[in-house]
Design a protein around this motif. Structure first.
Motif, PDB file in Angstrom:
ATOM      1  N   TYR A   1      54.105  37.167 -52.228  1.00 45.50           N
ATOM      2  CA  TYR A   1      55.137  36.631 -53.123  1.00 45.50           C
ATOM      3  C   TYR A   1      54.709  36.796 -54.578  1.00 45.50           C
ATOM      4  O   TYR A   1      53.562  36.525 -54.944  1.00 45.50           O
ATOM      5  N   ARG A   2      55.623  37.269 -55.418  1.00 43.84           N
ATOM      6  CA  ARG A   2      55.353  37.428 -56.848  1.00 43.84           C
ATOM      7  C   ARG A   2      56.416  36.701 -57.649  1.00 43.84           C
ATOM      8  O   ARG A   2      57.613  36.786 -57.343  1.00 43.84           O
ATOM      9  N   ASP A   3      55.991  36.004 -58.696  1.00 47.88           N
ATOM     10  CA  ASP A   3      56.952  35.364 -59.588  1.00 47.88           C
ATOM     11  C   ASP A   3      57.114  36.163 -60.880  1.00 47.88           C
ATOM     12  O   ASP A   3      57.695  35.680 -61.851  1.00 47.88           O
ATOM     13  N   ASP A   4      56.609  37.414 -60.872  1.00 45.29           N
ATOM     14  CA  ASP A   4      56.709  38.278 -62.055  1.00 45.29           C
ATOM     15  C   ASP A   4      57.355  39.618 -61.692  1.00 45.29           C
ATOM     16  O   ASP A   4      56.931  40.674 -62.172  1.00 45.29           O
ATOM     17  N   VAL A   5      58.392  39.572 -60.867  1.00 45.72           N
ATOM     18  CA  VAL A   5      58.991  40.810 -60.367  1.00 45.72           C
ATOM     19  C   VAL A   5      59.448  41.740 -61.491  1.00 45.72           C
ATOM     20  O   VAL A   5      59.176  42.948 -61.435  1.00 45.72           O
ATOM     21  N   PRO A   6      60.136  41.268 -62.538  1.00 48.96           N
ATOM     22  CA  PRO A   6      60.523  42.208 -63.599  1.00 48.96           C
ATOM     23  C   PRO A   6      59.322  42.904 -64.247  1.00 48.96           C
ATOM     24  O   PRO A   6      59.385  44.106 -64.541  1.00 48.96           O
ATOM     25  N   VAL A   7      58.243  42.167 -64.458  1.00 51.96           N
ATOM     26  CA  VAL A   7      57.046  42.771 -65.046  1.00 51.96           C
ATOM     27  C   VAL A   7      56.460  43.800 -64.083  1.00 51.96           C
ATOM     28  O   VAL A   7      56.067  44.902 -64.484  1.00 51.96           O
ATOM     29  N   LEU A   8      56.405  43.442 -62.799  1.00 49.03           N
ATOM     30  CA  LEU A   8      55.887  44.373 -61.796  1.00 49.03           C
ATOM     31  C   LEU A   8      56.720  45.648 -61.761  1.00 49.03           C
ATOM     32  O   LEU A   8      56.182  46.768 -61.800  1.00 49.03           O
ATOM     33  N   LEU A   9      58.042  45.507 -61.697  1.00 50.37           N
ATOM     34  CA  LEU A   9      58.897  46.689 -61.618  1.00 50.37           C
ATOM     35  C   LEU A   9      58.834  47.513 -62.898  1.00 50.37           C
ATOM     36  O   LEU A   9      58.968  48.743 -62.864  1.00 50.37           O
ATOM     37  N   GLY A  10      58.612  46.845 -64.027  1.00 52.02           N
ATOM     38  CA  GLY A  10      58.489  47.567 -65.288  1.00 52.02           C
ATOM     39  C   GLY A  10      57.262  48.457 -65.349  1.00 52.02           C
ATOM     40  O   GLY A  10      57.188  49.353 -66.200  1.00 52.02           O
ATOM     41  N   ALA A  11      56.307  48.225 -64.457  1.00 50.23           N
ATOM     42  CA  ALA A  11      55.100  49.051 -64.402  1.00 50.23           C
ATOM     43  C   ALA A  11      55.249  50.225 -63.443  1.00 50.23           C
ATOM     44  O   ALA A  11      54.347  51.054 -63.338  1.00 50.23           O
ATOM     45  N   THR A  12      56.378  50.300 -62.739  1.00 48.66           N
ATOM     46  CA  THR A  12      56.560  51.347 -61.744  1.00 48.66           C
ATOM     47  C   THR A  12      57.252  52.576 -62.341  1.00 48.66           C
ATOM     48  O   THR A  12      57.815  52.527 -63.434  1.00 48.66           O
ATOM     49  N   ASP A  13      57.222  53.656 -61.575  1.00 49.85           N
ATOM     50  CA  ASP A  13      57.943  54.870 -61.950  1.00 49.85           C
ATOM     51  C   ASP A  13      59.308  54.935 -61.277  1.00 49.85           C
ATOM     52  O   ASP A  13      60.227  55.552 -61.810  1.00 49.85           O
ATOM     53  N   LEU A  14      59.421  54.313 -60.128  1.00 52.42           N
ATOM     54  CA  LEU A  14      60.715  54.192 -59.463  1.00 52.42           C
ATOM     55  C   LEU A  14      60.665  53.022 -58.496  1.00 52.42           C
ATOM     56  O   LEU A  14      59.591  52.610 -58.054  1.00 52.42           O
ATOM     57  N   VAL A  15      61.842  52.486 -58.198  1.00 52.98           N
ATOM     58  CA  VAL A  15      61.976  51.366 -57.268  1.00 52.98           C
ATOM     59  C   VAL A  15      62.622  51.886 -55.989  1.00 52.98           C
ATOM     60  O   VAL A  15      63.565  52.685 -56.042  1.00 52.98           O
ATOM     61  N   LEU A  16      62.103  51.432 -54.855  1.00 55.76           N
ATOM     62  CA  LEU A  16      62.616  51.851 -53.550  1.00 55.76           C
ATOM     63  C   LEU A  16      63.126  50.618 -52.807  1.00 55.76           C
ATOM     64  O   LEU A  16      62.382  49.656 -52.600  1.00 55.76           O
ATOM     65  N   HIS A  17      64.397  50.661 -52.418  1.00 52.97           N
ATOM     66  CA  HIS A  17      65.024  49.512 -51.751  1.00 52.97           C
ATOM     67  C   HIS A  17      65.810  50.037 -50.558  1.00 52.97           C
ATOM     68  O   HIS A  17      66.835  50.690 -50.719  1.00 52.97           O
ATOM     69  N   THR A  18      65.326  49.732 -49.345  1.00 58.38           N
ATOM     70  CA  THR A  18      65.876  50.350 -48.138  1.00 58.38           C
ATOM     71  C   THR A  18      66.556  49.328 -47.228  1.00 58.38           C
ATOM     72  O   THR A  18      66.385  49.353 -46.011  1.00 58.38           O
ATOM     73  N   SER A  19      67.331  48.437 -47.794  1.00 60.88           N
ATOM     74  CA  SER A  19      68.022  47.430 -46.997  1.00 60.88           C
ATOM     75  C   SER A  19      68.963  48.069 -45.978  1.00 60.88           C
ATOM     76  O   SER A  19      69.566  49.114 -46.227  1.00 60.88           O
ATOM     77  N   LEU A  20      69.107  47.374 -44.865  1.00 58.73           N
ATOM     78  CA  LEU A  20      70.091  47.750 -43.851  1.00 58.73           C
ATOM     79  C   LEU A  20      71.383  46.965 -44.051  1.00 58.73           C
ATOM     80  O   LEU A  20      72.430  47.339 -43.521  1.00 58.73           O
ATOM     81  N   ALA A  21      71.304  45.854 -44.778  1.00 60.87           N
ATOM     82  CA  ALA A  21      72.471  45.041 -45.142  1.00 60.87           C
ATOM     83  C   ALA A  21      72.090  44.237 -46.377  1.00 60.87           C
ATOM     84  O   ALA A  21      71.024  43.632 -46.408  1.00 60.87           O
ATOM     85  N   ASP A  22      72.949  44.242 -47.400  1.00 61.63           N
ATOM     86  CA  ASP A  22      72.607  43.537 -48.637  1.00 61.63           C
ATOM     87  C   ASP A  22      73.860  43.369 -49.474  1.00 61.63           C
ATOM     88  O   ASP A  22      74.575  44.349 -49.725  1.00 61.63           O
ATOM     89  N   ALA A  23      74.135  42.146 -49.898  1.00 61.90           N
ATOM     90  CA  ALA A  23      75.344  41.896 -50.680  1.00 61.90           C
ATOM     91  C   ALA A  23      75.189  42.361 -52.122  1.00 61.90           C
ATOM     92  O   ALA A  23      76.048  43.067 -52.656  1.00 61.90           O
ATOM     93  N   LEU A  24      74.114  41.982 -52.791  1.00 63.48           N
ATOM     94  CA  LEU A  24      73.856  42.379 -54.174  1.00 63.48           C
ATOM     95  C   LEU A  24      72.376  42.085 -54.473  1.00 63.48           C
ATOM     96  O   LEU A  24      72.051  41.046 -55.036  1.00 63.48           O
ATOM     97  N   PRO A  25      71.462  42.993 -54.106  1.00 64.44           N
ATOM     98  CA  PRO A  25      70.032  42.703 -54.237  1.00 64.44           C
ATOM     99  C   PRO A  25      69.567  42.566 -55.679  1.00 64.44           C
ATOM    100  O   PRO A  25      69.732  43.480 -56.490  1.00 64.44           O
ATOM    101  N   THR A  26      68.976  41.415 -55.975  1.00 59.12           N
ATOM    102  CA  THR A  26      68.507  41.136 -57.332  1.00 59.12           C
ATOM    103  C   THR A  26      67.436  42.124 -57.776  1.00 59.12           C
ATOM    104  O   THR A  26      67.352  42.469 -58.960  1.00 59.12           O
ATOM    105  N   THR A  27      66.614  42.581 -56.850  1.00 56.18           N
ATOM    106  CA  THR A  27      65.566  43.544 -57.200  1.00 56.18           C
ATOM    107  C   THR A  27      66.148  44.758 -57.918  1.00 56.18           C
ATOM    108  O   THR A  27      65.572  45.247 -58.899  1.00 56.18           O
ATOM    109  N   LEU A  28      67.277  45.246 -57.448  1.00 55.55           N
ATOM    110  CA  LEU A  28      67.865  46.433 -58.061  1.00 55.55           C
ATOM    111  C   LEU A  28      68.459  46.119 -59.429  1.00 55.55           C
ATOM    112  O   LEU A  28      68.491  46.986 -60.312  1.00 55.55           O
ATOM    113  N   ILE A  29      68.921  44.899 -59.627  1.00 49.80           N
ATOM    114  CA  ILE A  29      69.372  44.502 -60.966  1.00 49.80           C
ATOM    115  C   ILE A  29      68.172  44.441 -61.911  1.00 49.80           C
ATOM    116  O   ILE A  29      68.248  44.881 -63.063  1.00 49.80           O
TER     117      ILE A  29
END
Length: 375
Positions: A262-290
């Motif tokens: 569990y991380r409480d710094d997801v925006p900071v973590l994602l800001g350090a990446t080159d791309l985000v990978l999200h492979t949901s099989l069902a998702d209404a509006l995933p906050t990670t992608l926002i």
């Protein structure tokens, strides 16, 4: 023109880790943009009510009833709490709270707004179907407005209920973290042992079956073995031990995949990446992608639920829920830095227009005002 404060009670099943729960934290942090004075009510206990602590630290009233799910006493106790806080609007989140809030709102003669956070295509058990139906009936009978967070969810709800009367699409928002900080980026990449010429792929979601982590690992296993990729998986959940065992047993995956918990710094973590990978099989509006849009990082995501409302051809790559297709999209984005830059910049612009928290809260205040006017 300033608005008079509006006391809104947010009811949810519990205040532990989770996407719907985190939405309340984002809302609380931007509440002043809409002149909102929120109260938060968790109905059931959770072993780690992390969001209850966060909301309290922000200075908002938080009440936890500590009653089991679907305990009939929840209506009476919730009604007493809401009466004591003199709430003007009740906003419910997820099925249990939908039903409790609907009944409490009827007793108090207070308008009820309900947000749909999930898409439940086929509940697996009779009890699950009963709960879905109970939530549906509660919303249809008592909710003044129902908010779908994506167009796909609106279509699903229309098929389920037979109507869109009283329903509108209003995506959730998140706070603007700003442009990623170079020092944070360097620190996180160093912690994960990403080489200077390496690529960091980020993923952040609860490790549940519908989030598609096995699909993610299947796709990573198909990448060119010479591609210098590190994959950071943030999140916890019932599948974590199983996923860790799978990675440990596969030298190719073990070389690439890191479990962060569990991380409480997801925006900071994602800001350090080159791309985000999200492979949901069902998702209404995933906050990670926002969050990915917010920090200007492009995404590869599966073509399910409300994901196409966030990830478009202008902001990322969409793939079917098939390992080879996901791997191909990742390979394309990982090997084209100019494409990543272009998609990331477009994503940042989309975020500011559609998903930034303060604008979201202003739109939410307008929903509340209409609910009060039409009471």
């Amino acid at each position: 023109m300033s608005q008079s404060p509006l006391r809104v009670a947010h009811l949810i099943h519990s205040l532990g880790p989770g996407g719907a729960e985190n939405v309340l934290v984002e809302l609380a942090a931007a509440a002043d943009a809409g002149g909102l004075d929120p109260v938060f009510l968790g109905l059931s206990p959770h072993p780690d009510p992390v969001h209850a602590r966060t909301l309290a630290s922000l200075g908002f009233p938080v009440v936890q009833l500590e009653l089991d799910r679907w305990d009939p006493r929840a209506v009476t106790r919730a009604t007493a709490v809401l009466r004591g806080y003199q709430v003007q609007v009740i906003h419910t989140h997820l099925k249990h709270a939908d039903l409790v809030g609907a009944l409490a709102g009827a007793r108090l003669k207070v308008p009820v707004v309900s947000t749909l956070h999930v898409i439940e295509d086929a509940p697996a058990t009779r009890m699950a179907r009963y709960k879905r139906t109970a939530g549906l009936l509660g919303r249809r009978r008592f909710a003044t407005r129902t908010l779908a967070v994506s167009h796909s969810q609106m279509r699903w709800y229309q098929q389920l209920s037979g109507t869109t009367e009283g329903v509108e699409v209003l995506p959730n928002g998140v706070a603007d973290p700003g442009v990623p900080d170079a020092a944070d980026r360097a620190r996180i990449r160093a912690e994960l042992d990403v080489p200077d010429d390496g690529l960091l792929i980020g993923s952040a979601s609860l490790m549940r079956p519908e989030k598609g982590h096995h699909l993610l690992l299947d796709a990573i296993a198909r990448l060119d073995p010479e591609l210098p990729v590190t994959v950071a998986l943030a999140g916890d959940g019932p599948l974590r031990a199983e996923l860790e065992s799978r990675v440990a047993a596969d030298p190719g995956l073990a070389r690439r995949v890191r479990f962060l918990g569990y991380r409480d710094d997801v925006p900071v973590l994602l800001g350090a990446t080159d791309l985000v990978l999200h492979t949901s099989l069902a998702d209404a509006l995933p906050t990670t992608l926002i969050h990915a849009l917010a920090v200007g990082v492009p995404a590869v995501a599966t073509d399910v639920g409300g994901i196409p409302d966030i990830v478009t051809p202008e902001t990322g790559l969409i793939a079917p829920t098939e390992p080879a297709a996901v791997a191909s999209a990742v390979q394309k984005l990982a090997t084209d830095p100019a494409l990543r830059t272009r998609l990331g910049a477009a994503g940042r612009a989309v975020f500011l227009e559609r998903f930034e928290a303060r604008g979201w809260v202003e739109r939410l205040r307008a929903v509340y005002d209409r609910a009060l006017a039409g009471r």
